[in-house]
Design a protein around this motif. Structure first.
Motif, PDB file in Angstrom:
ATOM      1  N   GLY A  64      -9.801  -1.245  -3.577  1.00 30.31           N
ATOM      2  CA  GLY A  64      -8.474  -1.427  -4.157  1.00 30.31           C
ATOM      3  C   GLY A  64      -7.767  -0.106  -4.343  1.00 30.31           C
ATOM      4  N   SER A  65      -7.343   0.502  -3.243  1.00 30.03           N
ATOM      5  CA  SER A  65      -6.746   1.840  -3.325  1.00 30.03           C
ATOM      6  C   SER A  65      -5.271   1.820  -3.694  1.00 30.03           C
ATOM      7  N   GLY A  66      -4.657   0.627  -3.792  1.00 28.74           N
ATOM      8  CA  GLY A  66      -3.261   0.535  -4.206  1.00 28.74           C
ATOM      9  C   GLY A  66      -2.347   1.308  -3.277  1.00 28.74           C
ATOM     10  N   ASN A  67      -1.464   2.133  -3.868  1.00 28.75           N
ATOM     11  CA  ASN A  67      -0.544   2.909  -3.034  1.00 28.75           C
ATOM     12  C   ASN A  67      -1.153   4.225  -2.576  1.00 28.75           C
ATOM     13  N   VAL A  86     -10.413   0.603   0.651  1.00 27.25           N
ATOM     14  CA  VAL A  86     -10.227  -0.817   0.952  1.00 27.25           C
ATOM     15  C   VAL A  86      -8.997  -1.315   0.207  1.00 27.25           C
ATOM     16  N   GLU A  87      -8.086  -1.953   0.924  1.00 27.88           N
ATOM     17  CA  GLU A  87      -6.866  -2.466   0.313  1.00 27.88           C
ATOM     18  C   GLU A  87      -6.367  -3.649   1.143  1.00 27.88           C
ATOM     19  N   VAL A  88      -5.741  -4.621   0.476  1.00 33.01           N
ATOM     20  CA  VAL A  88      -5.228  -5.786   1.198  1.00 33.01           C
ATOM     21  C   VAL A  88      -3.729  -5.680   1.487  1.00 33.01           C
ATOM     22  N   ASP A  95       1.595   3.529   2.527  1.00 38.78           N
ATOM     23  CA  ASP A  95       1.833   4.662   1.636  1.00 38.78           C
ATOM     24  C   ASP A  95       0.643   5.625   1.661  1.00 38.78           C
ATOM     25  N   LEU A  96      -0.574   5.071   1.638  1.00 41.68           N
ATOM     26  CA  LEU A  96      -1.762   5.926   1.666  1.00 41.68           C
ATOM     27  C   LEU A  96      -1.828   6.717   2.970  1.00 41.68           C
ATOM     28  N   TYR A 134     -10.947   1.242  -9.318  1.00 39.52           N
ATOM     29  CA  TYR A 134      -9.957   1.684 -10.288  1.00 39.52           C
ATOM     30  C   TYR A 134      -8.882   0.610 -10.478  1.00 39.52           C
ATOM     31  N   PHE A 135      -8.744   0.149 -11.705  1.00 35.58           N
ATOM     32  CA  PHE A 135      -7.690  -0.786 -12.103  1.00 35.58           C
ATOM     33  C   PHE A 135      -7.635  -2.012 -11.183  1.00 35.58           C
TER      34      PHE A 135
END
Length: 229
Positions: A64-67, A86-88, A95-96, A134-135
């Motif tokens: 869950g790396s978010g932005n 890992v991000e969906v 952005d990453l 994280y979060f």
């Protein structure tokens, strides 16, 4: 006769809300996915990290790396280790990738999809140096708590993927989720807490826009840092 593969109950641990890509997101995917993206399917077996990153180095998994604000900054500051994020959400991945390009990162790869099949089928036992969560999606309604990523079954799976001494680092701004995390991790004999209860926020974990939003809403931030025995 070989052991049968464990059967896992696959419940989604993220609430997918499809947003609309901006032109810059589409441009980033077209240009940068070949450099940073990992195309993997569960029937392909374990990922060869040395081949993926082009070297042999310790590997971190961020779920869950978010932005990508934290992933890019931490990858930049820790170039001797490789990071698989890992991000969906495609917008966050774009952005990453933009952040990674701006920093000139070569130690980052990104998998778009559900982390659970990756944990079950994509990563060899004992091959990770650290796992970061994280979060994660808090699933605030009690009837949805079973969807939280930090569950007994999942942290046991994560322990099997960490090397001895490897780190599982979780962070959340949801108090009852923090309590659940602490209870689940403390109960798993594979882990040892590095603190008495919650850990101080380490300097190497940057404060992100999401975290600042939680602080502004008067929510306490909880870090949990456990090591694999």
């Amino acid at each position: 006769m070989p052991d049968e593969e464990p059967q896992h109950r696959h419940i989604l641990t993220f609430n997918f809300r499809q947003g609309r890509n901006k032109p810059r997101h589409d441009e980033a995917f077209a240009r940068l996915w070949p450099r940073y993206g990992l195309d993997w399917e569960p029937d392909e077996g374990r990922i060869d990290f040395a081949k993926l990153f082009g070297r042999t180095a310790p590997v971190i998994l961020e779920i869950g790396s978010g932005n990508g604000e934290a992933a890019a900054a931490m990858g930049d500051a820790d170039r001797d280790r490789d990071l698989l994020a890992v991000e969906v959400y495609p917008q966050g991945i774009a952005d990453l990738m933009d952040r990674a390009e701006a920093r000139g990162l070569t130690n980052l790869r990104i998998y778009q999809g559900d982390a659970l099949p990756l944990l079950w089928k994509g990563i060899a036992p004992g091959s990770l140096d650290e796992i970061r969560v994280y979060f994660p999606d808090p699933w605030p309604k009690k009837r949805h708590h079973k969807r939280r990523i930090i569950q007994a079954e999942h942290v046991t799976t994560m322990a099997g993927l960490l090397r001895p001494g490897g780190v599982l680092h979780c962070a959340t701004d949801i108090a009852d989720y923090a309590e659940q995390m602490l209870e689940v991790l403390t109960a798993d004999a594979a882990y040892e807490n590095t603190a008495e209860g919650y850990a101080p926020r380490p300097d190497h974990r940057p404060v992100t826009k999401f975290e600042r939003r939680g602080v502004k809403a008067d929510r306490e931030i909880f870090d949990l840092i456990f090591t694999k025995r």
